[in-house]
Design a protein around this motif. Structure first.
Motif, PDB file in Angstrom:
ATOM      1  N   PRO A 269      30.860 -55.798  27.763  1.00  0.00           N
ATOM      2  CA  PRO A 269      32.122 -55.986  27.782  1.00  0.00           C
ATOM      3  C   PRO A 269      32.854 -54.907  28.703  1.00  0.00           C
ATOM      4  O   PRO A 269      32.432 -53.764  28.843  1.00  0.00           O
ATOM      5  N   GLU A 270      34.114 -55.510  29.397  1.00  0.00           N
ATOM      6  CA  GLU A 270      34.662 -54.522  30.377  1.00  0.00           C
ATOM      7  C   GLU A 270      36.068 -54.447  29.732  1.00  0.00           C
ATOM      8  O   GLU A 270      36.864 -55.472  29.835  1.00  0.00           O
ATOM      9  N   ILE A 271      36.666 -53.414  29.335  1.00  0.00           N
ATOM     10  CA  ILE A 271      37.767 -53.130  28.706  1.00  0.00           C
ATOM     11  C   ILE A 271      38.931 -52.963  29.500  1.00  0.00           C
ATOM     12  O   ILE A 271      38.595 -52.390  30.826  1.00  0.00           O
ATOM     13  N   GLU A 272      40.023 -53.443  29.119  1.00  0.00           N
ATOM     14  CA  GLU A 272      41.278 -53.285  30.101  1.00  0.00           C
ATOM     15  C   GLU A 272      41.730 -51.978  29.862  1.00  0.00           C
ATOM     16  O   GLU A 272      41.655 -51.236  28.754  1.00  0.00           O
ATOM     17  N   HIS A 273      42.032 -51.132  30.920  1.00  0.00           N
ATOM     18  CA  HIS A 273      42.353 -49.757  30.888  1.00  0.00           C
ATOM     19  C   HIS A 273      43.763 -49.620  29.933  1.00  0.00           C
ATOM     20  O   HIS A 273      43.806 -48.430  29.648  1.00  0.00           O
ATOM     21  N   ASP A 274      44.430 -50.468  29.717  1.00  0.00           N
ATOM     22  CA  ASP A 274      45.406 -50.300  28.721  1.00  0.00           C
ATOM     23  C   ASP A 274      45.381 -50.882  27.143  1.00  0.00           C
ATOM     24  O   ASP A 274      46.366 -51.276  26.542  1.00  0.00           O
ATOM     25  N   SER A 275      44.083 -51.365  27.310  1.00  0.00           N
ATOM     26  CA  SER A 275      43.916 -51.671  25.733  1.00  0.00           C
ATOM     27  C   SER A 275      43.961 -50.843  24.906  1.00  0.00           C
ATOM     28  O   SER A 275      43.198 -49.730  24.885  1.00  0.00           O
ATOM     29  N   VAL A 276      45.035 -51.012  23.655  1.00  0.00           N
ATOM     30  CA  VAL A 276      45.136 -49.994  22.644  1.00  0.00           C
ATOM     31  C   VAL A 276      43.680 -50.262  21.564  1.00  0.00           C
ATOM     32  O   VAL A 276      43.477 -49.251  21.247  1.00  0.00           O
TER      33      VAL A 276
END
Length: 212
Positions: free
Chosen positions: A195-202
């Motif tokens: 998985p590649e998380i978005e930098h602004d994912s809470v």
């Protein structure tokens, strides 16, 4: 009892009919295993074939898109053909002409109908999301009435469909069996990557998917 004959002349498998399956369970299993289908239709006498994501509820295949989509408008005005294909393995024989592929496919004919009742449309979109990511719908920001109105959901019955399957090994000529080259099946599988998380994912916990 499984159907052993085609539901209509246009769904009857003519080439290698021993690979045909006409029962609802076989067709549903292939529809469920795939994420994408290709929808063929006509607009102004021109044939188009567009890949799109789909899902199944009961005896219907569903698709969705923007309310202004030319494809979705055309699908409720005329006949369509939906195809699905999954590659399961490369079959390597001793002769080039006996190489093959293990696969599962479905061909579906009919006419799409619009899902217009808001509660039904919302429930169908929930089935779509939760079918890919179990339990995710309840964690999401609710869909607004504006968003729901801007989305078209169509469905087509699976009652005029056929499946075609190859799921066995090499079939070489007897005189070729001693030929000194590797023969067998190389399986093909779809797997999820890291998985590649978005930098602004809470949220920091990766949700489960139906793919593992």
């Amino acid at each position: 009892m499984p159907h052993t004959t085609a539901p209509s002349p246009r769904t009857r498998v003519r080439r290698l009919p021993e690979r045909a399956h006409y029962d609802a369970d076989s067709i549903a299993a292939i529809v469920d295993a795939a994420m994408l289908c290709t929808v063929a239709f006509q607009i102004d006498g021109m044939v188009h074939a567009i890949p799109t994501i789909h899902w199944r509820e009961g005896e219907h295949l569903y698709i969705h898109g923007a309310k202004g989509s030319r494809m979705l408008k055309a699908l409720t005005a005329g006949e369509a053909c939906v195809t699905i294909a999954l590659a399961d393995g490369l079959v390597l024989a001793r002769s080039a002409m006996h190489h093959s592929m293990n696969y599962r496919s479905v061909v579906l004919y009919g006419r799409f109908e619009a899902v217009t009742e808001p509660a039904h449309k919302l429930a169908s979109l929930r089935a779509f999301i939760d079918g890919l990511y179990p339990g995710r719908w309840d964690t999401l920001r609710p869909i607004s009435d504006k968003e729901l109105n801007a989305t078209t959901v169509l469905r087509i019955a699976l009652d005029e469909a056929s499946a075609k399957v190859r799921d066995w090994g090499v079939k070489d000529d007897e005189e070729d069996l001693a030929w000194p080259v590797w023969a067998g099946v190389i399986p093909l599988r779809t797997v999820t990557g890291a998985p590649e998380i978005e930098h602004d994912s809470v949220g920091r916990v990766v949700p489960p998917t139906r793919f593992g």
